[in-house]
Design an enzyme around this catalytic site. Structure first.
Site, short mmCIF file in Angstrom:
data_model
loop_
_atom_site.label_atom_id
_atom_site.label_comp_id
_atom_site.label_asym_id
_atom_site.label_seq_id
_atom_site.Cartn_x
_atom_site.Cartn_y
_atom_site.Cartn_z
N GLU A 186 -25.72 -16.29 -10.73
CA GLU A 186 -26.21 -15.91 -12.06
C GLU A 186 -27.66 -15.43 -11.99
OE1 GLU A 186 -28.30 -16.47 -15.89
OE2 GLU A 186 -28.69 -17.49 -14.01
N ASP A 231 -25.84 -21.71 -8.87
CA ASP A 231 -26.94 -21.27 -8.00
C ASP A 231 -28.30 -21.59 -8.61
OD1 ASP A 231 -26.29 -19.25 -9.97
OD2 ASP A 231 -27.59 -17.84 -8.89
ZN LIG Z 1 -29.97 -20.61 -15.62
#
Ligand SMILES: [Zn+2]
Length: 390
Positions: free
Chosen positions: A142, A77
């Site tokens: 994340e 992401d």
């Molecule tokens: Zn990163």
């Protein structure tokens, strides 16, 4: 720049084309499906022994089945782009110009991810996979939820690699650890009253005022531990009143606390209790709720200790030797990241971690994010050598 030779063919161009393809696929947190599919397809095409997608939508590739296991961990992401027209090159063009791969995610961290996908193939061509199992993890979400998707992947696939390399940007230096993090919510509680009779109420904002002063002072007085200093930032404030003609009965502040080695949940607790002191206030670690692209709910409690790997650890030494092989010299500097990574899921399970990735982490999340292409190729060569050394 290193060469990525397999049977007389240089794979550098193919690796960079894959990194370009990934930048061109927009993959904001929670919207990683097209990127995850492209990564899984690439792993299949390269001949990975196994490619799986977990319930959160993270991709795990495996090559080899030996007793020593090493995981490369990247996230798929990226943060969003709010100003696409201000960029030198459109943020999803994946342009290569002036020696850089340009675009959102080039540094954080699709260049590194692409390098980690190719590295086991390079190592395999040298016969360096004997006795080893290599996992390449490409996890979701994340940016908002450090470690949650990686934890899900480890639990769901019942994995416990012996070692892990976090491929976040370090300018191709060896990163030996990073700071911890706590996101804390403090609320003060007052008594609502009509705005014309404030003496009948207790103003929660006034209660908070002194707490805010203490937050500022606490940040200035944080101790230096293990050569580093944590930080404490008030990042948001809000209050609630029954109307604009009323004394507010609730005020809330949000604190971002970065922790160094030697600070932990217990020291944090003491610190926040002292900040609240005699005020009518309560506090808690925040709970963040998100939904993965698969529809699975993600819950995140932002509290992680700092970690650091010893210089004489086998993983550190393997990285030092790999570095010498690729760059022809010993590493002169070691990085200690200020930011958090998915390492928290691994170190939380006592799995030794180290970091290494192409690009300048200061360009992450910024306009005109760009990653030097020679660093992407060199990172791949480095990862392949780590596989050989471990
Ligand atoms: Zn990163």
């Amino acid at each position: 720049m290193a060469e990525l030779i397999i049977k007389d063919k240089d794979f550098s161009g193919e690796l960079l084309a894959f990194a370009q393809d990934l930048v061109r696929i927009q993959s904001y947190s929670g919207q990683e499906e097209p990127a995850a599919r492209a990564i899984a397809a690439k792993m299949e095409a390269l001949g990975y022994d196994e490619v799986r997608v977990d319930s959160c939508g993270s991709v795990l590739g495996r090559i080899g089945s030996g007793p020593v296991s090493l995981m490369f961990e990247s996230h798929t992401d990226t943060v969003v782009v709010n100003d696409p027209h201000e960029w030198a090159y459109p943020p999803f063009s994946g342009e290569i110009a002036d020696g850089f791969l340009w675009g959102r995610g080039s540094v954080d961290m699709k260049g590194a991810l692409a390098a980690s996908v190719y590295a086991p193939i390079i190592a395999q061509s040298r016969g360096a996979l004997d006795g080893k199992t290599i996992y390449v993890s490409c996890s979701v979400f994340e940016e908002d939820c450090d470690g949650v998707a990686t934890s899900n992947l480890l639990d769901e696939f019942n994995l416990r690699p012996d070692f892990a390399v976090i491929c976040e940007p370090s300018g191709n230096t060896v990163a030996i650890g990073h700071k911890g993090k706590a996101q804390v919510v403090i609320q003060t509680h007052g008594v609502s009253a009509h705005g014309s009779a404030p003496e009948k109420g207790v103003n929660a904002v006034y209660e908070m005022a002194e707490i805010i002063q203490r937050v500022e002072q606490t940040n200035l007085n944080l101790p230096v531990l293990d050569g580093r200093k944590g930080t404490l930032v008030l990042s948001r404030i809000s209050s609630k009143a029954v109307s604009l003609n009323a004394v507010p009965d609730e005020c809330e502040i949000y604190l971002d606390r970065r922790l160094v080695i030697g600070e932990n949940e217990t020291t944090l607790q003491a610190e926040v209790e002292k900040i609240i002191g005699n005020k009518n206030a309560t506090w808690e670690i925040d709970t963040i709720h998100r939904t993965a692209w698969t529809g699975k709910p993600i819950t995140y409690h932002p509290l992680h200790a700092a970690w650091k790997i010893p210089a004489d650890h086998h993983l550190t030494q393997s990285c030092v030797h790999a570095f010498e092989q690729v760059f022809g010299r010993a590493p002169q500097v070691f990085t200690f990241w200020d930011f958090g990574t998915n390492a928290v899921a691994l170190v939380g399970r006592d799995i030794p971690c180290i970091g290494f990735g192409p690009g300048d982490s200061k360009l992450a999340h910024m306009r005109d994010e760009k990653c030097p292409v020679d660093q992407i190729v060199d990172a791949c060569a480095f990862y392949a050598r780590v596989i050989e050394q471990i």
